[in-house]
Design an enzyme around this catalytic site. Structure first.
Site, mmCIF file in Angstrom:
data_model
loop_
_atom_site.group_PDB
_atom_site.id
_atom_site.type_symbol
_atom_site.label_atom_id
_atom_site.label_comp_id
_atom_site.label_asym_id
_atom_site.label_seq_id
_atom_site.Cartn_x
_atom_site.Cartn_y
_atom_site.Cartn_z
ATOM 1 N N ASP A 186 0.427 6.770 -4.526
ATOM 2 C CA ASP A 186 -0.832 6.463 -5.444
ATOM 3 C C ASP A 186 -0.962 7.471 -6.342
ATOM 4 O O ASP A 186 -1.367 7.533 -7.419
ATOM 5 C CB ASP A 186 -2.136 6.168 -4.302
ATOM 6 C CG ASP A 186 -2.159 4.836 -3.770
ATOM 7 O OD1 ASP A 186 -1.360 4.166 -3.987
ATOM 8 O OD2 ASP A 186 -2.726 4.619 -2.882
ATOM 9 N N HIS A 230 0.987 -1.149 0.032
ATOM 10 C CA HIS A 230 -0.101 0.079 -0.133
ATOM 11 C C HIS A 230 0.776 1.410 -0.070
ATOM 12 O O HIS A 230 2.118 0.999 0.057
ATOM 13 C CB HIS A 230 -0.952 0.091 1.101
ATOM 14 C CG HIS A 230 -2.058 -0.912 0.969
ATOM 15 N ND1 HIS A 230 -3.073 -0.571 -0.122
ATOM 16 C CD2 HIS A 230 -2.503 -2.056 1.833
ATOM 17 C CE1 HIS A 230 -4.028 -1.704 0.251
ATOM 18 N NE2 HIS A 230 -3.820 -2.469 1.150
#
Length: 353
Positions: free
Chosen positions: A171, A141
């Site tokens: 991200d 992540h």
């Protein structure tokens, strides 16, 4: 005229098989530029539909990164769903997927199959650690990608404890990298008639963009310690300061002219020579002394009072806004469409073709 039809990417057809944040954020950028993006979901739907705030059955996060897209539901584990996706791919310009490496091939939808069905198709695969390499099969992540890049280590105070940024940096950078690489491949396909498989790793993005710290390592053998570098809190001209009301100001007077303007506005012209460009080393004792002087000064007034005084001085000063304040700020109102709510549901999912 429809906003998407008028965009520079009007006529571009993109199939989006991604979930969660990076992939949908990448295709949302293309949709905002006019591309026709079809979000292909499996029967259970994207888990992000129920993640995050929202008063309705679909979260506000999902709505924010899927507005203006079309929707289709396909069971890619079944032959009928795979055949339907191949039929859609034959008429598409690009397909974006975010599964673990090898998943598409296991489902009979790998690069060779897609390329045979449509030689011009661009396949963009977004994963944590890329389609190849020693970490290709690992899960991750944003926090993991930032940690691996070296960026999280530097996002810390002088005590060295890393602080998580509110923005999922890896991200966001990965989404931008995917959109850029996909558009480059589409330009190539338009010129040559042949698509390509684009491999985007989210862990690559923050590392590739962390050029300042990498330059320090090449020059000195290591990067500046957290909280001691020019851009990480070691220079009094570049940092965040607490005000009397507990709010904060962001000071970005990196250039000497901005620093001297700030010192004049603060009625401390004696501090003008205390700048990195004048030989005062970031993170050193003199820098820490001057930072202490500024900390005491800024504690004497509320944030709004300082902003009213300093923003007209053109010395790179901004208040540290809460998100609700940022969304209502006149700058964003003039430059970016920030809707009060995007709570209307996406277009209904049509049956599979």
């Amino acid at each position: 005229m429809d906003a998407h039809a008028a965009g520079p990417l009007a006529g571009l057809r993109i199939l989006d098989l991604t979930r969660f944040l990076p992939g949908p954020l990448a295709t949302q950028q293309l949709a905002d530029l006019g591309a026709e993006v079809t979000k292909v979901e499996e029967p259970a739907g994207d888990p992000a539909r129920r993640m995050g705030p929202g008063r309705g059955p679909v979260s506000e996060v999902f709505l924010a990164i899927h507005h203006g897209k079309r929707f289709a539901t396909l069971d890619l584990k079944a032959a009928q769903g795979r055949d339907a996706l191949l039929a859609m791919a034959r008429n598409a310009d690009a397909l974006v997927e975010g599964f673990r490496p090898g998943t598409m091939a296991k489902r009979g939808l790998g690069w060779e199959t897609l390329h045979a069905a449509n030689p011009r198709l661009v396949l963009c695969s977004i994963s944590g650690y890329g389609q190849s390499g020693p970490w290709a099969r690992r899960a991750g992540h944003d926090i993991n990608y930032l940690a691996l890049s070296g960026a999280l280590h530097q996002n810390a105070g002088r005590d060295g404890m890393p602080v998580l940024p509110g923005l999922p940096v890896a991200d966001a950078l990965g989404a931008q990298a995917a959109a850029t690489a996909l558009l480059a491949a589409l330009i190539e396909a338009g010129r040559t008639g042949r698509g390509r498989h684009v491999d985007v790793a989210l862990a690559d993005a923050p590392f590739a963009q962390h050029v300042l710290a990498q330059a320090e390592v090449r020059a000195d053998g290591r990067a500046e310690a957290p909280g001691h570098g020019l851009l990480t809190g070691g220079a009094p001209c570049y940092g965040v300061y607490r005000c009397a009301d507990g709010r904060h100001l962001a000071v970005g007077a990196l250039e000497f002219k901005f620093w001297t303007a700030l010192c004049e506005a603060l009625r401390r012209p004696d501090l003008a020579a205390c700048h990195w460009s004048q030989g005062m080393a970031p993170g050193g004792a003199d820098s820490l002394r001057v930072r202490g002087e500024l900390e005491r000064i800024f504690l004497s007034r509320d944030m709004d009072a300082w902003a009213a005084l300093l923003e007209p001085c053109d010395c790179c000063i901004t208040p540290v806004l809460r998100m609700e304040e940022a969304m209502a700020h006149p700058y964003h109102a003039a430059r970016v469409r920030v809707p009060a709510s995007v709570s209307s549901p996406p277009r209904p999912m049509p049956p599979a073709p």
